[in-house]
Write an enzyme that holds these catalytic residues in place. Structure first.
Site, PDB file in Angstrom:
ATOM      1  N   HIS A 200      46.337  35.717  41.595  1.00 42.60           N
ATOM      2  CA  HIS A 200      45.813  34.347  41.728  1.00 42.60           C
ATOM      3  C   HIS A 200      46.889  33.371  42.228  1.00 42.60           C
ATOM      4  CE1 HIS A 200      42.001  34.980  39.005  1.00 42.60           C
ATOM      5  NE2 HIS A 200      42.072  35.790  40.037  1.00 42.60           N
ATOM      6  N   TYR A 255      42.687  30.181  44.878  1.00 38.83           N
ATOM      7  CA  TYR A 255      43.255  29.541  43.677  1.00 38.83           C
ATOM      8  C   TYR A 255      44.388  28.565  44.010  1.00 38.83           C
ATOM      9  CZ  TYR A 255      40.472  32.478  40.636  1.00 38.83           C
ATOM     10  OH  TYR A 255      39.417  33.059  39.983  1.00 38.83           O
TER      11      TYR A 255
HETATM   12  C1  G6P Z   1      37.310  35.639  40.726  1.00 45.03           C
HETATM   13  C2  G6P Z   1      38.579  36.121  40.111  1.00 45.03           C
HETATM   14  C3  G6P Z   1      38.352  36.867  38.854  1.00 45.03           C
HETATM   15  C4  G6P Z   1      37.495  36.050  37.911  1.00 45.03           C
HETATM   16  C5  G6P Z   1      36.205  35.648  38.574  1.00 45.03           C
HETATM   17  C6  G6P Z   1      35.433  34.679  37.701  1.00 45.03           C
HETATM   18  O1  G6P Z   1      36.704  36.645  41.363  1.00 45.03           O
HETATM   19  O2  G6P Z   1      39.349  36.871  40.988  1.00 45.03           O
HETATM   20  O3  G6P Z   1      39.576  37.129  38.261  1.00 45.03           O
HETATM   21  O4  G6P Z   1      37.212  36.788  36.754  1.00 45.03           O
HETATM   22  O5  G6P Z   1      36.442  35.043  39.785  1.00 45.03           O
HETATM   23  O6  G6P Z   1      34.090  34.678  38.072  1.00 45.03           O
HETATM   24  P1  G6P Z   1      32.961  33.999  37.186  1.00 45.03           P
HETATM   25  O7  G6P Z   1      31.677  34.350  37.821  1.00 45.03           O
HETATM   26  O8  G6P Z   1      33.116  34.575  35.796  1.00 45.03           O
HETATM   27  O9  G6P Z   1      33.246  32.549  37.190  1.00 45.03           O
END
Ligand code: G6P
Length: 436
Positions: A200, A255
């Protein structure tokens, strides 16, 4: 030959993805035994996921023996691969990580800023226990960690757990490679982004297509912003200015917006929070409808709706990695692993997100030399911050925890860091036994 995979956090709404990935790769990665593990509080979800997974496997006609259980130790016996995808405190805890910093005027996010710190505090002790079980029960198994904050958690485990066969993974490098492939009209397998940094917090510094660096074309599209958007569902893309891109000449990841567009993101997040709640609350609703879908006895595949989650396609990352280790493919994949000199400006024992050659003995990082001067300072600061987080998670020392928070660039406010920390420690105290 037997090949056993254990998924810890098997009741996760993401699990149908990994089931699909296993079925798809059965010819090269023939899993014979698959066990989904969860905890008592997740039993109902585990049951629903278990039944859906059973229907998916039946439909595929692959001879994969599937079970699900709450008995982790029993499940780990004879495992070859263990994947970990847990959320300590579930989405309720995530909502607090998001809401409390936001209330005090800071970014509230599950892996960044104060929220990410507290998520690490809750998660590291639990994963440490799991890694130590893996070491005692199935010492030859590879542990593939998805649990966030994935880089920090993986570094903590590699430093302090008995088990050493641990690799951290994330879908962000995958998303970046696939989006770049789409805009260059080439196959994703032909694209290799040279990554530098941490999970990230990773930048692309070169984009090779069949050996030729085409980063300039990619950066052009990024400036257009309508040409390239690789943000996952959980991050709103605000686009990048021509000046930032032309000055850094690096491919940021979604990020990075939190760090280089803090005020704009904060404004957006506050507006979204007021309209729909925090991301955790949006995901809670999404999960409810996903689990309703999963219950349908006619459903025998991963539903399209799962792509509304930010972690969509994570299973491709995990399954490709396990496939390459199993077959000693020696292909290149981006994972989180000990630096070992690959980035000369970071410590050897720091976990970095970097391209590696994937062998049967694990990933071998490909050296990239020193960091670009433009981002060297912030990457080193972020790495030192991560080390502080790990130290605090291990010691449970209040001053260590405060240091972790105040040295994060998204906090950097000595008085308010204490206020936010105290509120978060109180809100999560049930999950923080190390902080007496
Ligand atoms: C991204 C990140 C992951 C995280 C996800 C959250 O893909 O790389 O590390 O867990 O987003 O997604 P959400 O649907 O839970 O907000």
């Amino acid at each position: 030959m037997a090949l056993k995979l254990v998924i810890i956090g098997g009741g996760s709404s993401y699990t149908p993805e990994i089931i699909e990935g296993i079925i798809k790769r059965y010819d090269s990665f023939p899993v014979t035994e698959l066990v989904l593990v969860d905890i008592k509080e997740g039993e109902e979800k585990l049951q629903i996921i278990g039944n859906l997974a059973r229907r998916m496997i039946e439909k595929s006609s692959k001879p994969i023996q599937l079970t699900w259980t709450l008995d982790r130790k029993e499940a780990l016996k004879n495992a070859d691969f263990v994947s970990t995808q847990i959320r300590v405190g579930r989405l309720d805890a995530r909502a607090k990580d998001e809401r409390i910093p936001l209330r005090h005027g800071f970014i509230g996010q599950e892996t960044n800023g104060a929220g990410g710190v507290l998520k690490a505090f809750r998660t590291i002790p639990v994963l440490m226990e799991i890694a130590n079980d893996v070491h005692a029960i199935c010492p030859d198994a590879w542990m593939i960690n998805f649990t966030n904050p994935a880089g920090i958690v993986t570094e903590a485990l590699l430093k302090y757990a008995a088990h050493k066969k641990i690799i951290g993974v994330c879908n962000i490098p995958y998303n970046m490679r696939h989006s770049v492939a789409e805009i260059l009209h080439v196959a994703p397998d032909d694209v290799r982004i040279e990554f530098v940094g941490m999970n990230h917090f990773v930048f692309g510094q070169k984009v090779f297509v069949k050996g030729i660096d085409r980063i300039d074309e990619v950066l052009e599209k990024l400036i257009d912003s309508d040409g390239l958007d690789y943000s996952p569902a959980n991050i709103v893309s605000l686009g990048w200015s021509k000046t930032f891109i032309e000055s850094t000449r690096l491919l940021p990841n979604p990020y990075h917006q939190y760090y280089f567009q803090t005020r704009d993101v904060l404004e957006k997040d506050l507006a979204a929070y007021e309209a729909n709640g925090t991301r955790a609350e949006v995901v809670q609703q999404l999960e409810e409808s996903l689990f309703e879908l999963y219950k349908d006895p006619e459903l025998r595949e991963k539903p399209k709706e799962l792509e509304e989650r930010g972690g969509a396609f994570y299973s491709d990352v995990a399954c490709s990695l396990m496939d390459s280790i199993y077959n000693n493919k020696q292909d290149i994949q981006t994972v989180n692993i000990r630096n070992n000199g690959a980035i000369s400006d970071l410590p050897d024992d720091a976990v970095v997100e970097i391209n590696c050659v994937i062998t049967k003995d694990g990933p071998k990082p490909i050296s990239v030399g020193s960091l670009p001067l433009s981002v060297k300072g912030i990457i080193q600061q972020m790495k030192a911050f991560e080390e502080l987080v790990i130290r605090a998670a291990m010691t449970g020392d209040y001053h260590d925890a405060y240091l972790a928070l105040v040295m994060n660039p998204l906090m950097a406010d000595e008085k308010r860091s204490k206020i936010v920390l105290d509120e978060l420690l109180e809100a999560h105290k049930h999950y923080l036994p190390q902080f007496k």
